[in-house]
Write a protein that holds these residues in place. Structure first.
Motif, PDB file in Angstrom:
ATOM      1  N   TYR A   1       0.798  -1.227   0.000  1.00  0.00           N
ATOM      2  CA  TYR A   1       0.000   0.000   0.000  1.00  0.00           C
ATOM      3  C   TYR A   1       0.834   1.282   0.000  1.00  0.00           C
ATOM      4  O   TYR A   1       0.316   2.356  -0.283  1.00  0.00           O
ATOM      5  CB  TYR A   1      -0.957   0.034   1.205  1.00  0.00           C
ATOM      6  CG  TYR A   1      -0.310  -0.315   2.519  1.00  0.00           C
ATOM      7  CD1 TYR A   1       0.403   0.627   3.254  1.00  0.00           C
ATOM      8  CD2 TYR A   1      -0.406  -1.614   3.043  1.00  0.00           C
ATOM      9  CE1 TYR A   1       1.000   0.317   4.459  1.00  0.00           C
ATOM     10  CE2 TYR A   1       0.195  -1.941   4.249  1.00  0.00           C
ATOM     11  CZ  TYR A   1       0.894  -0.980   4.957  1.00  0.00           C
ATOM     12  OH  TYR A   1       1.493  -1.296   6.147  1.00  0.00           O
ATOM     13  N   PHE A   2       2.124   1.186   0.324  1.00  0.00           N
ATOM     14  CA  PHE A   2       2.961   2.389   0.342  1.00  0.00           C
ATOM     15  C   PHE A   2       3.638   2.538  -1.009  1.00  0.00           C
ATOM     16  O   PHE A   2       4.508   1.747  -1.364  1.00  0.00           O
ATOM     17  CB  PHE A   2       3.984   2.305   1.468  1.00  0.00           C
ATOM     18  CG  PHE A   2       4.851   3.531   1.591  1.00  0.00           C
ATOM     19  CD1 PHE A   2       4.290   4.802   1.571  1.00  0.00           C
ATOM     20  CD2 PHE A   2       6.222   3.416   1.728  1.00  0.00           C
ATOM     21  CE1 PHE A   2       5.082   5.931   1.692  1.00  0.00           C
ATOM     22  CE2 PHE A   2       7.022   4.536   1.848  1.00  0.00           C
ATOM     23  CZ  PHE A   2       6.452   5.795   1.820  1.00  0.00           C
ATOM     24  N   GLU A   3       3.233   3.572  -1.767  1.00  0.00           N
ATOM     25  CA  GLU A   3       3.736   3.733  -3.123  1.00  0.00           C
ATOM     26  C   GLU A   3       5.112   4.400  -3.147  1.00  0.00           C
ATOM     27  O   GLU A   3       6.035   3.915  -3.780  1.00  0.00           O
ATOM     28  CB  GLU A   3       2.733   4.558  -3.952  1.00  0.00           C
ATOM     29  CG  GLU A   3       2.776   4.279  -5.450  1.00  0.00           C
ATOM     30  CD  GLU A   3       4.000   4.859  -6.139  1.00  0.00           C
ATOM     31  OE1 GLU A   3       4.555   5.855  -5.630  1.00  0.00           O
ATOM     32  OE2 GLU A   3       4.409   4.312  -7.179  1.00  0.00           O
ATOM     33  N   ARG A   4       5.235   5.505  -2.429  1.00  0.00           N
ATOM     34  CA  ARG A   4       6.526   6.176  -2.357  1.00  0.00           C
ATOM     35  C   ARG A   4       6.525   7.239  -1.265  1.00  0.00           C
ATOM     36  O   ARG A   4       5.478   7.703  -0.828  1.00  0.00           O
ATOM     37  CB  ARG A   4       6.904   6.818  -3.693  1.00  0.00           C
ATOM     38  CG  ARG A   4       6.114   8.083  -4.036  1.00  0.00           C
ATOM     39  CD  ARG A   4       6.488   8.627  -5.406  1.00  0.00           C
ATOM     40  NE  ARG A   4       6.070   7.717  -6.466  1.00  0.00           N
ATOM     41  CZ  ARG A   4       6.172   8.003  -7.771  1.00  0.00           C
ATOM     42  NH1 ARG A   4       6.674   9.166  -8.158  1.00  0.00           N
ATOM     43  NH2 ARG A   4       5.769   7.128  -8.678  1.00  0.00           N
ATOM     44  N   GLY A   5       7.730   7.631  -0.905  1.00  0.00           N
ATOM     45  CA  GLY A   5       7.908   8.738   0.026  1.00  0.00           C
ATOM     46  C   GLY A   5       9.025   9.633  -0.467  1.00  0.00           C
ATOM     47  O   GLY A   5      10.031   9.154  -0.991  1.00  0.00           O
ATOM     48  N   MET A   6       8.846  10.928  -0.329  1.00  0.00           N
ATOM     49  CA  MET A   6       9.862  11.886  -0.759  1.00  0.00           C
ATOM     50  C   MET A   6      10.137  12.878   0.357  1.00  0.00           C
ATOM     51  O   MET A   6       9.203  13.351   1.018  1.00  0.00           O
ATOM     52  CB  MET A   6       9.405  12.640  -2.010  1.00  0.00           C
ATOM     53  CG  MET A   6       9.205  11.762  -3.228  1.00  0.00           C
ATOM     54  SD  MET A   6       8.668  12.723  -4.673  1.00  0.00           S
ATOM     55  CE  MET A   6      10.147  13.670  -4.974  1.00  0.00           C
ATOM     56  N   ILE A   7      11.424  13.188   0.564  1.00  0.00           N
ATOM     57  CA  ILE A   7      11.793  14.245   1.500  1.00  0.00           C
ATOM     58  C   ILE A   7      12.125  15.479   0.661  1.00  0.00           C
ATOM     59  O   ILE A   7      13.200  15.571   0.068  1.00  0.00           O
ATOM     60  CB  ILE A   7      12.998  13.845   2.366  1.00  0.00           C
ATOM     61  CG1 ILE A   7      12.701  12.544   3.119  1.00  0.00           C
ATOM     62  CG2 ILE A   7      13.332  14.967   3.352  1.00  0.00           C
ATOM     63  CD1 ILE A   7      13.894  11.992   3.855  1.00  0.00           C
ATOM     64  N   THR A   8      11.186  16.383   0.595  1.00  0.00           N
ATOM     65  CA  THR A   8      11.380  17.619  -0.171  1.00  0.00           C
ATOM     66  C   THR A   8      11.661  18.735   0.823  1.00  0.00           C
ATOM     67  O   THR A   8      10.771  19.511   1.185  1.00  0.00           O
ATOM     68  CB  THR A   8      10.143  17.916  -1.039  1.00  0.00           C
ATOM     69  OG1 THR A   8       8.979  17.872  -0.206  1.00  0.00           O
ATOM     70  CG2 THR A   8      10.003  16.891  -2.140  1.00  0.00           C
ATOM     71  N   TYR A   9      12.904  18.803   1.259  1.00  0.00           N
ATOM     72  CA  TYR A   9      13.261  19.692   2.358  1.00  0.00           C
ATOM     73  C   TYR A   9      13.463  21.135   1.896  1.00  0.00           C
ATOM     74  O   TYR A   9      13.073  22.075   2.585  1.00  0.00           O
ATOM     75  CB  TYR A   9      14.541  19.165   3.027  1.00  0.00           C
ATOM     76  CG  TYR A   9      14.653  19.507   4.485  1.00  0.00           C
ATOM     77  CD1 TYR A   9      13.776  18.962   5.417  1.00  0.00           C
ATOM     78  CD2 TYR A   9      15.641  20.368   4.935  1.00  0.00           C
ATOM     79  CE1 TYR A   9      13.885  19.273   6.762  1.00  0.00           C
ATOM     80  CE2 TYR A   9      15.759  20.680   6.281  1.00  0.00           C
ATOM     81  CZ  TYR A   9      14.871  20.132   7.187  1.00  0.00           C
ATOM     82  OH  TYR A   9      14.978  20.450   8.521  1.00  0.00           O
TER      83      TYR A   9
END
Length: 418
Positions: A300-308
Motif C-alpha cells: 500500500y505504500f507507493e513512495r515517500g519523498m523528502i522535499t526539504y
C-alpha cells in the motif's frame, strides 16, 4: 500475593544502564496473579543490600532479586545472600558442567573465577542458567518465596519463563490480574479526562478495577487493570470498562495493546486496497520510516519523498513558486500543494505532506517554533490542518508524524474532526 522486585547494581543508580528487568518481571508476575507493589534499586553496598533483603522479605510474599552474580569483585549478591540466609557455599555439579560446556563451545579454558560461579548457597534450590554461567537461586521460608537471578536481561528472562513463572502458576494465589491498554491520540490528557467524565460511572471503587492515564508526546494510554477471583470475572470486567470508554472517546482510540498507529493505518489501507504516498519536509522521512516498519507495507505504500528545500518542493512536487513567495514554505497553501503533488505524481489514492518549523531556530511571531501544516489529498478533496507542537525539535517531528498518520486513519474511517 504481593511481591517486591529488587535490582542490584551501581550502573542502574548512575543511569548508565536502563533497568528493563523490572518491567519484564512485573508483567510476568501479573500474569500469574502476583502484584508487585514495590520496586527497589540498590547499589553494590553489602549492608544496604542486606537491609533491603530484610525489609522486603518481612513485608512481601515474594521477592525477586537481579544483578550482582557475575565473577568480578563488585558482584557481591551471592555473598550477601549467604549472610541473609545464614548458609555457606557448595559446588553445584550441574552448574559447573554448564560453565565448562559454555567455555568449550568458545574453545577457551575457563578460569577459576568462572568455575567458582558454580558455587551456590548450600540450602537453595538452584535455577540452572541455560544461557550463561551464573546460576540463580530459589529459597522458600514460611510460605514465602525468594528468587535470585542474573542481571543480564536475556538470562533473567529465561529463568523467569523456565522456572519462576511455572513454579508460581502451581501456587494458589487466589487472584487473577488482567490489564488492557487503549491507545489514544489527538487529545490532551486533561481534555480526555473531561471527555470520559466521572470514573465512578465506569466502575465502583471497590470493584478491584482501576484506570490509569499515561500521557506521552504521541498521545495518552488508558490502562485498565482488573483484579478478580477468576479469569472469567477479570475478562468481563475488562470488557465492561473498555466498552464504556469507547462509548465516550471512540474517535480518539486507535488501538489496544501493543499495536502501533502505523500498523492500524496499514491495515486500513490494505483492507480498502488504497495506496499512500508521502511528501515530507520538517519530518524528514519519519512518517515513511514508521510506515515501512510494518511488514508488507509495500502493498500500500507507493513512495515517500523528502522535499526539504524550496527547490525540491517546486521541482519534485509541482508546488507553485508563487505560493512559496507569497505564503512561505510553511503554509496551508504549500502543504496542500505538496499533498496534491505527491498523490498525482505517484498516481496514489492518498497523499499526505508535512511542512513546518521544528526549531530551535527559524521561528517568528507569525510562525512560531513548533508550527506544522499537514496536508491531505485524495480524489475528492485536498486540505491542510494547522498544528503547534511546541519547542523541542525531535518532539515536534514525532508529533507531526503521529498527527499525519492519525489524519489518514480518520479520513479512511470517515471520523469527523469536530
Amino acid at each position: 500475593m504481593k511481591a517486591e522486585i529488587i535490582s542490584i547494581g551501581d550502573e542502574l543508580l548512575i543511569g548508565q544502564v536502563i533497568n528493563s528487568n523490572q518491567a519484564y518481571i512485573a508483567e510476568k508476575l501479573n500474569s500469574v496473579g502476583v502484584f508487585a507493589d514495590r520496586m527497589t534499586t540498590v547499589g553494590d553496598d553489602e549492608q544496604k543490600i542486606l537491609d533491603t533483603f530484610h525489609k522486603a522479605f518481612s513485608t512481601h510474599d515474594i521477592v525477586t532479586v537481579t544483578g550482582g552474580l557475575g565473577p568480578t569483585h563488585d558482584d557481591i549478591t551471592r555473598a550477601v545472600i549467604c549472610k541473609f540466609f545464614n548458609t555457606g557455599l557448595v559446588v553445584n555439579n550441574e552448574a559447573l558442567e554448564n560453565v565448562k560446556k559454555i567455555f568449550a563451545r568458545l574453545n577457551i579454558s575457563p578460569r577459576k573465577v568462572n568455575e567458582d560461579q558454580a558455587l551456590v548457597p548450600r540450602n537453595c534450590t538452584v535455577i540452572q542458567n541455560r544461557l550463561g554461567t551464573a546460576p540463580g537461586y530459589f529459597f522458600e521460608r514460611d510460605s514465602k518465596f525468594f528468587f535470585v537471578m542474573p542481571g543480564v536481561p536475556y538470562e533473567m528472562k529465561a529463568m523467569m519463563d523456565d522456572f519462576v513463572i511455572p513454579f508460581l502458576k502451581k501456587q494458589n494465589t487466589g487472584l487473577v490480574i488482567r490489564h488492557l491498554t487503549l491507545k489514544t491520540t489527538g487529545i490532551a490528557e486533561s481534555f480526555l479526562s473531561e471527555q470520559i467524565g466521572d470514573i465512578n460511572n465506569l466502575f465502583s471503587l471497590d470493584s478491584g478495577i482501576t484506570l490509569a492515564f499515561l500521557p506521552s508526546p504521541l498521545g495518552v494510554r488508558l490502562r485498565i487493570t482488573v483484579k478478580a477471583k477468576s479469569v472469567d470475572e477479570a475478562e468481563q470486567g475488562i470488557r465492561d470498562v473498555e466498552s464504556k470508554l469507547r462509548g465516550k472517546a471512540e474517535k480518539y482510540i486507535y488501538a489496544s495493546g501493543d499495536r502501533e498507529l502505523e500498523e492500524v493505518v496499514g491495515s486500513l489501507l490494505k483492507e480498502r486496497k488504497f495506496t499512500l504516498a508521502i511528501a515530507e519536509s520538517c519530518t524528514g522521512g519519519l512518517i515513511a520510516d514508521r510506515i515501512t516498519n510494518v511488514s508488507g507495507s509495500s502493498e500500500y505504500f507507493e513512495r515517500g519523498m523528502i522535499t526539504y528545500s524550496n527547490k525540491s518542493k517546486i521541482h519534485e512536487l509541482g508546488v507553485p513558486s508563487d505560493f512559496i513567495k507569497h505564503y512561505g514554505a510553511v503554509s496551508k497553501q504549500v502543504a496542500e500543494a505538496m499533498a496534491f503533488g505527491i498523490r498525482t505524481k505517484s498516481n496514489s489514492d492518498i497523499g499526505i505532506s508535512t511542512t513546518g518549523i521544528a526549531g530551535p531556530a527559524g521561528g517568528s511571531v507569525e510562525k512560531p517554533i513548533g508550527l506544522v501544516w499537514i496536508g491531505y489529498s485524495d480524489n475528492n478533496e485536498t486540505f491542510a490542518l494547522q498544528f503547534n507542537f511546541g519547542g523541542d525539535r525531535r518532539i515536534t517531528k514525532e508529533r507531526a508524524a503521529q498527527a499525519a498518520l492519525e489524519l489518514v486513519r480518520r479520513k479512511i474511517l470517515k471520523i469527523s474532526e469536530q
